[in-house]
Design a protein around this motif. Structure first.
Motif, mmCIF file in Angstrom:
data_model
loop_
_atom_site.group_PDB
_atom_site.id
_atom_site.type_symbol
_atom_site.label_atom_id
_atom_site.label_comp_id
_atom_site.label_asym_id
_atom_site.label_seq_id
_atom_site.Cartn_x
_atom_site.Cartn_y
_atom_site.Cartn_z
ATOM 1 N N UNK A 77 -7.216 -54.716 -66.757
ATOM 2 C CA UNK A 77 -8.141 -55.530 -67.547
ATOM 3 C C UNK A 77 -7.353 -56.698 -68.119
ATOM 4 N N UNK A 78 -7.925 -57.891 -68.040
ATOM 5 C CA UNK A 78 -7.330 -59.075 -68.649
ATOM 6 C C UNK A 78 -8.318 -59.585 -69.690
ATOM 7 N N UNK A 79 -7.841 -59.809 -70.904
ATOM 8 C CA UNK A 79 -8.697 -60.317 -71.971
ATOM 9 C C UNK A 79 -7.994 -61.493 -72.647
ATOM 10 N N UNK A 80 -8.793 -62.419 -73.190
ATOM 11 C CA UNK A 80 -8.233 -63.604 -73.851
ATOM 12 C C UNK A 80 -8.921 -63.844 -75.180
ATOM 13 N N UNK A 81 -8.207 -64.541 -76.068
ATOM 14 C CA UNK A 81 -8.772 -64.835 -77.376
ATOM 15 C C UNK A 81 -7.856 -65.713 -78.193
ATOM 16 N N UNK A 82 -7.889 -65.483 -79.513
ATOM 17 C CA UNK A 82 -7.096 -66.286 -80.445
ATOM 18 C C UNK A 82 -6.629 -65.412 -81.591
ATOM 19 N N UNK A 100 -1.745 -51.152 -73.237
ATOM 20 C CA UNK A 100 -1.280 -52.531 -73.108
ATOM 21 C C UNK A 100 -0.080 -52.596 -72.173
ATOM 22 N N UNK A 101 -0.174 -53.452 -71.152
ATOM 23 C CA UNK A 101 0.943 -53.716 -70.237
ATOM 24 C C UNK A 101 1.765 -54.895 -70.754
ATOM 25 N N UNK A 102 1.079 -55.983 -71.148
ATOM 26 C CA UNK A 102 1.752 -57.144 -71.733
ATOM 27 C C UNK A 102 0.760 -57.995 -72.506
ATOM 28 N N UNK A 103 1.309 -58.786 -73.409
ATOM 29 C CA UNK A 103 0.518 -59.755 -74.172
ATOM 30 C C UNK A 103 1.350 -61.027 -74.289
ATOM 31 N N UNK A 104 0.715 -62.172 -74.074
ATOM 32 C CA UNK A 104 1.410 -63.464 -74.143
ATOM 33 C C UNK A 104 0.627 -64.402 -75.057
ATOM 34 N N UNK A 144 -3.536 -69.194 -78.903
ATOM 35 C CA UNK A 144 -4.344 -68.425 -77.965
ATOM 36 C C UNK A 144 -3.494 -67.269 -77.455
ATOM 37 N N UNK A 145 -4.138 -66.210 -76.957
ATOM 38 C CA UNK A 145 -3.370 -65.145 -76.320
ATOM 39 C C UNK A 145 -4.128 -64.574 -75.138
ATOM 40 N N UNK A 154 3.429 -64.766 -66.780
ATOM 41 C CA UNK A 154 4.263 -65.955 -66.958
ATOM 42 C C UNK A 154 3.446 -67.211 -66.663
ATOM 43 N N UNK A 155 3.647 -68.264 -67.455
ATOM 44 C CA UNK A 155 2.926 -69.523 -67.248
ATOM 45 C C UNK A 155 3.381 -70.167 -65.947
ATOM 46 N N UNK A 156 2.427 -70.491 -65.069
ATOM 47 C CA UNK A 156 2.698 -71.179 -63.804
ATOM 48 C C UNK A 156 2.484 -72.673 -63.995
#
Length: 186
Positions: A72-77, A99-103, A88-89, A161-163
């Motif tokens: 699952x991928x989720x986004x927010x602030x 949780x696998x990772x959070x950026x 943002x995260x 990682x940011x591409x």
């Protein structure tokens, strides 16, 4: 058919289907300004299997979710309060909500992701930024000419990682993103 109510104060903003149920995202808390982002997994019968809150921050909200058979991928602030967003995260979880990772992503002012999609080699998140002093992406504006906020999008690889990152300066915010025949539309 069934109907369920969240017994906590807060809001759900998005949902995605899983093979064994549904995942919903939003925020919960006694006051919106102090809310915590929440991810809840429901069975196909509408029973809560598990809920996870994002407690790392004074305030957080999860605005959008994407789900596959494996993750699952989720986004927010997140920030000090709802009216004082910091960054943002994007968060990756397995389908059991571990949780696998959070950026985090952001500049000197507030950023917020509003939507996310999966692409062949990663994810694209879109949202809005108020940063305008040159520390965020390609935003360099004269203070007297500042008309923000501005839309932006970030591509992540499968490990978070940011591409690449791009501003969308003709839009004040980007609320939705879709991929169609290999092209990205917002």
């Amino acid at each position: 058919m069934w109907k369920k109510f969240n017994n906590q104060e807060g809001y759900y903003y998005d949902l995605a289907g899983l093979s064994d149920g549904y995942v919903v995202v939003g925020n919960v808390g006694p006051y919106l300004s102090e809310a915590k982002g929440i991810i809840s997994k429901y069975s196909k019968e509408g029973e809560v299997i598990r809920s996870v809150t994002i407690d790392n921050y004074a305030y957080s909200s999860i605005n959008a979710v994407y789900a596959s058979s494996s993750h699952i991928i989720a986004v927010g602030a997140k920030g000090q309060r709802a009216d004082q967003l910091a960054d943002a995260f994007i968060i990756c979880l397995d389908t059991n909500l571990n949780v696998a990772w959070i950026r985090e992503f952001g500049g000197s002012e507030g950023e917020e992701y509003l939507d996310v999609i999966s692409v062949a080699d990663g994810y694209i998140a879109v949202g809005t930024t108020s940063s305008h002093n040159g520390d965020m992406i390609n935003f360099v504006y004269d203070e007297s000419d500042y008309m923000g906020p501005y839309g932006f999008m970030v591509k992540y690889d499968l490990s978070g990682n940011v591409v690449w990152r791009n501003n969308i300066s003709n839009l004040s915010e980007v609320k939705q993103v879709v991929e169609y025949n290999g092209s990205i539309y917002y």
